[in-house]
Design a protein around this motif. Structure first.
Motif, PDB file in Angstrom:
ATOM      1  N   ALA A   1       0.839  -1.201   0.000  1.00 43.21           N
ATOM      2  CA  ALA A   1       0.000   0.000   0.000  1.00 43.21           C
ATOM      3  C   ALA A   1       0.870   1.246   0.000  1.00 43.21           C
ATOM      4  N   LEU A   2       1.939   1.242   0.790  1.00 45.84           N
ATOM      5  CA  LEU A   2       2.839   2.394   0.833  1.00 45.84           C
ATOM      6  C   LEU A   2       3.509   2.606  -0.523  1.00 45.84           C
ATOM      7  N   ALA A   3       3.984   1.538  -1.152  1.00 39.45           N
ATOM      8  CA  ALA A   3       4.620   1.664  -2.466  1.00 39.45           C
ATOM      9  C   ALA A   3       3.627   2.219  -3.491  1.00 39.45           C
ATOM     10  N   HIS A   4       2.377   1.755  -3.415  1.00 40.07           N
ATOM     11  CA  HIS A   4       1.347   2.250  -4.334  1.00 40.07           C
ATOM     12  C   HIS A   4       1.098   3.743  -4.114  1.00 40.07           C
ATOM     13  N   VAL A   5       1.009   4.141  -2.860  1.00 38.35           N
ATOM     14  CA  VAL A   5       0.780   5.549  -2.542  1.00 38.35           C
ATOM     15  C   VAL A   5       1.952   6.402  -3.030  1.00 38.35           C
ATOM     16  N   GLN A   6       3.164   5.927  -2.846  1.00 37.47           N
ATOM     17  CA  GLN A   6       4.323   6.677  -3.319  1.00 37.47           C
ATOM     18  C   GLN A   6       4.304   6.837  -4.839  1.00 37.47           C
ATOM     19  N   GLN A   7       3.857   5.802  -5.532  1.00 35.10           N
ATOM     20  CA  GLN A   7       3.793   5.862  -6.989  1.00 35.10           C
ATOM     21  C   GLN A   7       2.696   6.791  -7.487  1.00 35.10           C
ATOM     22  N   ARG A   8       1.589   6.866  -6.754  1.00 34.17           N
ATOM     23  CA  ARG A   8       0.429   7.635  -7.206  1.00 34.17           C
ATOM     24  C   ARG A   8       0.335   9.016  -6.582  1.00 34.17           C
ATOM     25  N   ALA A   9       1.191   9.343  -5.652  1.00 37.00           N
ATOM     26  CA  ALA A   9       1.055  10.574  -4.868  1.00 37.00           C
ATOM     27  C   ALA A   9       0.911  11.815  -5.739  1.00 37.00           C
ATOM     28  N   ARG A  10       1.726  11.953  -6.763  1.00 35.91           N
ATOM     29  CA  ARG A  10       1.689  13.181  -7.577  1.00 35.91           C
ATOM     30  C   ARG A  10       0.363  13.335  -8.319  1.00 35.91           C
ATOM     31  N   SER A  11      -0.276  12.227  -8.633  1.00 31.40           N
ATOM     32  CA  SER A  11      -1.583  12.328  -9.298  1.00 31.40           C
ATOM     33  C   SER A  11      -2.648  12.873  -8.359  1.00 31.40           C
ATOM     34  N   TRP A  12      -2.383  12.852  -7.062  1.00 27.19           N
ATOM     35  CA  TRP A  12      -3.305  13.409  -6.064  1.00 27.19           C
ATOM     36  C   TRP A  12      -2.839  14.773  -5.576  1.00 27.19           C
ATOM     37  N   GLY A  13      -1.791  15.301  -6.172  1.00 29.37           N
ATOM     38  CA  GLY A  13      -1.269  16.600  -5.760  1.00 29.37           C
ATOM     39  C   GLY A  13      -0.341  16.532  -4.568  1.00 29.37           C
ATOM     40  N   ALA A  14       0.147  15.338  -4.235  1.00 32.53           N
ATOM     41  CA  ALA A  14       1.007  15.149  -3.065  1.00 32.53           C
ATOM     42  C   ALA A  14       2.445  14.878  -3.486  1.00 32.53           C
ATOM     43  N   ASP A  15       3.356  15.180  -2.580  1.00 38.49           N
ATOM     44  CA  ASP A  15       4.781  14.956  -2.789  1.00 38.49           C
ATOM     45  C   ASP A  15       5.148  13.593  -2.212  1.00 38.49           C
ATOM     46  N   PRO A  16       5.634  12.644  -3.005  1.00 42.66           N
ATOM     47  CA  PRO A  16       5.967  11.310  -2.474  1.00 42.66           C
ATOM     48  C   PRO A  16       7.086  11.318  -1.456  1.00 42.66           C
ATOM     49  N   ALA A  17       7.839  12.409  -1.381  1.00 40.73           N
ATOM     50  CA  ALA A  17       8.895  12.517  -0.367  1.00 40.73           C
ATOM     51  C   ALA A  17       8.370  13.065   0.955  1.00 40.73           C
TER      52      ALA A  17
ATOM     53  N   GLY B   1      12.417  -4.247  -2.488  1.00 40.49           N
ATOM     54  CA  GLY B   1      11.993  -5.146  -3.559  1.00 40.49           C
ATOM     55  C   GLY B   1      10.532  -4.999  -3.936  1.00 40.49           C
ATOM     56  N   LEU B   2       9.727  -4.454  -3.034  1.00 40.75           N
ATOM     57  CA  LEU B   2       8.309  -4.206  -3.332  1.00 40.75           C
ATOM     58  C   LEU B   2       8.082  -2.787  -3.842  1.00 40.75           C
ATOM     59  N   GLY B   3       9.167  -2.045  -4.058  1.00 41.41           N
ATOM     60  CA  GLY B   3       9.046  -0.681  -4.579  1.00 41.41           C
ATOM     61  C   GLY B   3       8.934   0.394  -3.527  1.00 41.41           C
ATOM     62  N   VAL B   4       9.125   0.044  -2.244  1.00 39.63           N
ATOM     63  CA  VAL B   4       9.033   1.038  -1.172  1.00 39.63           C
ATOM     64  C   VAL B   4      10.290   1.898  -1.173  1.00 39.63           C
ATOM     65  N   ARG B   5      10.079   3.196  -1.152  1.00 36.55           N
ATOM     66  CA  ARG B   5      11.180   4.149  -1.057  1.00 36.55           C
ATOM     67  C   ARG B   5      11.109   4.847   0.310  1.00 36.55           C
ATOM     68  N   PRO B   6      12.191   5.489   0.739  1.00 38.11           N
ATOM     69  CA  PRO B   6      12.149   6.155   2.053  1.00 38.11           C
ATOM     70  C   PRO B   6      10.990   7.143   2.150  1.00 38.11           C
ATOM     71  N   TRP B   7      10.348   7.148   3.285  1.00 39.50           N
ATOM     72  CA  TRP B   7       9.271   8.096   3.544  1.00 39.50           C
ATOM     73  C   TRP B   7       9.704   8.999   4.693  1.00 39.50           C
ATOM     74  N   LEU B   8       8.861   9.969   5.014  1.00 43.62           N
ATOM     75  CA  LEU B   8       9.295  11.019   5.930  1.00 43.62           C
ATOM     76  C   LEU B   8       9.401  10.536   7.375  1.00 43.62           C
ATOM     77  N   ALA B   9       8.376   9.852   7.883  1.00 43.21           N
ATOM     78  CA  ALA B   9       8.369   9.438   9.287  1.00 43.21           C
ATOM     79  C   ALA B   9       7.259   8.432   9.523  1.00 43.21           C
ATOM     80  N   THR B  10       7.343   7.783  10.680  1.00 43.19           N
ATOM     81  CA  THR B  10       6.354   6.796  11.107  1.00 43.19           C
ATOM     82  C   THR B  10       5.778   7.236  12.447  1.00 43.19           C
ATOM     83  N   ILE B  11       4.435   7.183  12.572  1.00 41.95           N
ATOM     84  CA  ILE B  11       3.774   7.542  13.837  1.00 41.95           C
ATOM     85  C   ILE B  11       2.870   6.382  14.257  1.00 41.95           C
ATOM     86  N   PRO B  12       3.364   5.472  15.099  1.00 46.35           N
ATOM     87  CA  PRO B  12       2.500   4.418  15.649  1.00 46.35           C
ATOM     88  C   PRO B  12       1.711   4.940  16.845  1.00 46.35           C
TER      89      PRO B  12
END
Length: 327
Positions: A149-165, A191-202
């Motif tokens: 899901a994260l890899a998909h969001v990173q790939q599609r982010a710009r189409s939603w006006g968001a910055d994948p970084a 290997g699943l296409g995940v790139r570094p993201w900004l932060a994690t909040i559990p």
């Protein structure tokens, strides 16, 4: 004669056992009664978070049930800000629901409503994802779903006006365990296409050190189906054991009102991260397990402290948080 409740009945039986000779205290009956008493001590305020698929739904998403995989549960909803910019610079929060690894849903109001009310007017994009559940899919498969899901969001982010970084990965309860485990060693998921993201909040998981959890008294109905009996599997599914120097910056929220004391393990995880040079902050809250999810986004110190952490992540995100929040 006063009527005994299930809790008082269990307590009476356990008390009676405690007054018998030691040899009589052992055995499966005593174990079951003690486990039942423990369950009544913390009803639905553990990792299941009282998540209920019958809970009121949240706001209607801009994009609903977008698939990130072939399974019907591998879908996500996208909530767009009311006044999106033409440039693709919006920060994005990817939210992973809780529910004890066996229930819950991306569209529940307590998962999404206050977060959307708070951050959409400030220009954020909010995404809420489902994932496959126990008993059909083990926790390992659920973790892979979150990574996909994260890899998909990173790939599609710009189409939603968001910055994948500028993506923050957030989760509550079982979802908090999954995002913490994913964020502990992101390099495993390239290997699943995940790139570094900004932060994690559990948001409030007691499963930060799974071996420690499983070797002390715990609600078996919640944790045993998720983690089983194999100590090597406990370690493999433990954020504290997976923690690596490439871990993403994290803000660990924990409830001080839970009897199983998740802040103890959360603090240990934070200190371990700091020793590795990883940015890690701890945010204890005098809220119930459910409230750590439900109240995030409401005006008040809790939301303000989470936003202060966000603002320290990047100037771009800080600029969005300067916008007036929803009244």
């Amino acid at each position: 004669m006063p009527r005994l409740t299930p809790s008082s009945y269990a307590f009476s039986l356990v008390l009676g056992l405690s007054l018998t000779p030691a040899s009589a205290q052992a055995g499966p009956l005593a174990d079951r009664l003690r486990e039942r008493l423990h369950a009544t001590e913390q009803p639905q305020d553990t990792e299941d978070g009282a998540e209920d698929t019958l809970a009121p739904p949240g706001p209607k998403p801009s994009v609903q049930d977008q698939a990130y995989g072939p399974d019907p549960r591998q879908v996500l909803d996208v909530y767009l800000p009311p006044r999106p910019r033409r440039s693709s610079d919006a920060p994005l929060i990817l939210m992973i629901h809780g529910g004890g690894w066996h229930r819950g849903d991306k569209a529940m109001g307590r998962v999404i409503s206050h977060k959307a009310e708070r951050w959409l007017p400030q220009g954020f994009v909010l995404v809420s994802a489902n994932y496959r559940m126990l008993p059909d899919t083990p926790v390992e498969g659920q973790l892979e779903d979150v990574a996909r899901a994260l890899a998909h969001v990173q790939q599609r982010a710009r189409s939603w006006g968001a910055d994948p970084a500028q993506i923050i990965l957030m989760g509550h309860s079982a979802g908090a365990h999954l995002v913490a485990l994913l964020g502990a060693h992101p390099g495993r998921w390239q290997g699943l296409g995940v790139r570094p993201w900004l932060a994690t909040i559990p948001l409030d998981s007691a499963a930060m050190d799974v071996p420690a959890l499983m070797t002390r008294r715990h609600p078996a109905r919640i944790y045993d189906p998720a983690f089983g009996t194999d100590p090597s599997r406990w370690a493999a599914l433990s954020p504290s054991h997976a923690l690596h120097a490439d871990a993403r910056p994290m803000l660990i929220v924990c409830s001080t009102r839970r009897p199983d004391q998740p802040c103890r393990e959360s603090e240990a995880l934070q200190q371990q991260a700091l020793r590795l040079g990883v940015t890690a902050e701890l945010l204890p809250q005098a809220l119930s397990h459910r409230e750590t999810n439900e109240q995030l986004g409401l005006p008040g110190p809790y939301t303000t402290q989470v936003e202060a952490f966000m603002a320290r992540l990047s100037p771009q995100l800080a600029e969005h948080l300067k916008r007036p929040p929803a009244p």
